[in-house]
Write an enzyme that holds these catalytic residues in place. Structure first.
Site, PDB file in Angstrom:
ATOM      1  N   ARG A   1      59.353  35.040  25.444  1.00  0.00           N
ATOM      2  CA  ARG A   1      58.779  33.884  26.547  1.00  0.00           C
ATOM      3  C   ARG A   1      59.856  33.410  27.349  1.00  0.00           C
ATOM      4  O   ARG A   1      61.154  33.857  27.379  1.00  0.00           O
ATOM      5  CB  ARG A   1      58.730  32.614  25.557  1.00  0.00           C
ATOM      6  CG  ARG A   1      57.444  32.889  24.418  1.00  0.00           C
ATOM      7  CD  ARG A   1      57.392  31.658  23.433  1.00  0.00           C
ATOM      8  NE  ARG A   1      58.541  31.381  22.845  1.00  0.00           N
ATOM      9  CZ  ARG A   1      58.577  30.539  21.936  1.00  0.00           C
ATOM     10  NH1 ARG A   1      57.523  29.775  21.520  1.00  0.00           N
ATOM     11  NH2 ARG A   1      59.863  30.263  21.425  1.00  0.00           N
TER      12      ARG A   1
ATOM     13  N   ARG B   1      58.172  28.675  27.090  1.00  0.00           N
ATOM     14  CA  ARG B   1      58.558  27.851  26.412  1.00  0.00           C
ATOM     15  C   ARG B   1      59.155  26.632  26.862  1.00  0.00           C
ATOM     16  O   ARG B   1      60.434  26.984  27.809  1.00  0.00           O
ATOM     17  CB  ARG B   1      59.760  28.608  25.328  1.00  0.00           C
ATOM     18  CG  ARG B   1      60.373  27.457  24.318  1.00  0.00           C
ATOM     19  CD  ARG B   1      59.481  26.806  23.229  1.00  0.00           C
ATOM     20  NE  ARG B   1      60.102  26.351  22.054  1.00  0.00           N
ATOM     21  CZ  ARG B   1      60.636  25.126  22.158  1.00  0.00           C
ATOM     22  NH1 ARG B   1      60.543  24.237  23.168  1.00  0.00           N
ATOM     23  NH2 ARG B   1      60.912  24.660  20.945  1.00  0.00           N
TER      24      ARG B   1
ATOM     25  N   GLU C   1      55.595  21.347  14.230  1.00  0.00           N
ATOM     26  CA  GLU C   1      54.975  22.640  14.102  1.00  0.00           C
ATOM     27  C   GLU C   1      53.497  22.209  13.711  1.00  0.00           C
ATOM     28  O   GLU C   1      53.313  21.571  12.794  1.00  0.00           O
ATOM     29  CB  GLU C   1      55.837  23.446  13.173  1.00  0.00           C
ATOM     30  CG  GLU C   1      57.213  23.811  13.650  1.00  0.00           C
ATOM     31  CD  GLU C   1      57.098  24.585  14.794  1.00  0.00           C
ATOM     32  OE1 GLU C   1      56.383  25.427  14.698  1.00  0.00           O
ATOM     33  OE2 GLU C   1      57.965  24.623  15.731  1.00  0.00           O
TER      34      GLU C   1
END
Length: 257
Positions: free
Chosen positions: A173, A125, A133
């Site tokens: 992540r 990330r 998004e």
């Protein structure tokens, strides 16, 4: 009294018999006092131990997030090949420690097929940024989500990047600042997205990571706003990626209550 050459001293007498293996079991400590006898062994042992430690710290491949030692965060970076880009601010990294100097891409191959990569990559990330998004879980896509995804793919997919890792997030992540070499220059991927109006500065109340670059990111965002680049030039009311997520989270909670 004159002593004849062939005569023996009166103290010379029968010697006590020695056991046959006495000399075999006796340790010759004088042998070990000589530097030439122990220094090479000490050097060889030290070299082997140092090589093992160097391999474990810098050349051992990390196949996934769960294999990253907690002590690596905020101290180490991960170098590797970007194998897929799933969204505007995250991707998968195949760790290639040592890069070409360690034989990657010419002696050691990097998988390209999805099946061969399964369970062998690290989800990353990008720290400090929030991209629009995309549509998922039945939610609508935000404006410029497709453009952000396309830019990230064109910028890093199939390239080698270096990620300075800070922590692991709730989705397993690795959060980190990502750098990629473009021609002769190293570029901060997150910063380049902000400059183009394809991401905002990450504004969550908790969990934000900037690696000391927050001020630089906010200055770049202000310039992109002023120039109306990317999402900042879209018509209608602006909704940041953070506001979008908060709105949908509130909607989900109201449905459950």
């Amino acid at each position: 009294m004159m002593r004849w050459p062939w005569s023996s001293d009166s103290s010379d007498g029968p010697k006590p018999a020695r056991h046959w293996n006495e000399s075999l079991n006796k340790t010759d400590w004088e042998h070990y006092k000589e530097p030439r006898n122990w220094v090479p062994t000490a050097i060889a042992t030290t070299t082997i131990l140092a090589a093992v430690q160097f391999y474990r710290s810098y050349l051992r491949r990390i196949p996934g997030t769960n294999y990253i030692h907690p002590g690596f965060f905020r101290r180490r970076s991960l170098f590797g090949r970007v194998t897929s880009v799933g969204d505007g601010d995250n991707f998968h990294l195949f760790h290639t420690p040592g890069g070409r100097l360690a034989g990657w891409s010419w002696l050691r191959s990097i998988p390209t097929e999805r099946k061969a990569l399964k369970g062998k990559t690290i989800p990353v990330r990008i720290a400090g940024v929030d991209a629009p998004e995309a549509a998922h879980f039945g939610r609508e896509a935000q404006p410029f989500s497709a453009e952000a995804l396309e830019f990230l793919k064109s910028y890093i997919l199939g390239r080698d990047v270096r990620t300075y890792i800070y922590r692991r997030d709730q989705y397993e992540r690795v959060v980190g600042t990502v750098w990629v070499r473009r021609w002769l220059l190293r570029k901060d991927v997150g910063l380049e997205m902000i400059k183009r109006g394809l991401a905002t500065v990450y504004d969550a109340k908790i969990g934000a990571e900037f690696g000391g670059l927050e001020e630089k990111y906010r200055a770049a965002e202000a310039k992109a706003k002023l120039k109306k680049l990317g999402m900042w030039g879209a018509k209608g009311k602006f909704e940041s990626p953070r506001d979008y997520k908060n709105r949908h989270a509130a909607t989900s909670e109201s449905k459950l209550s």
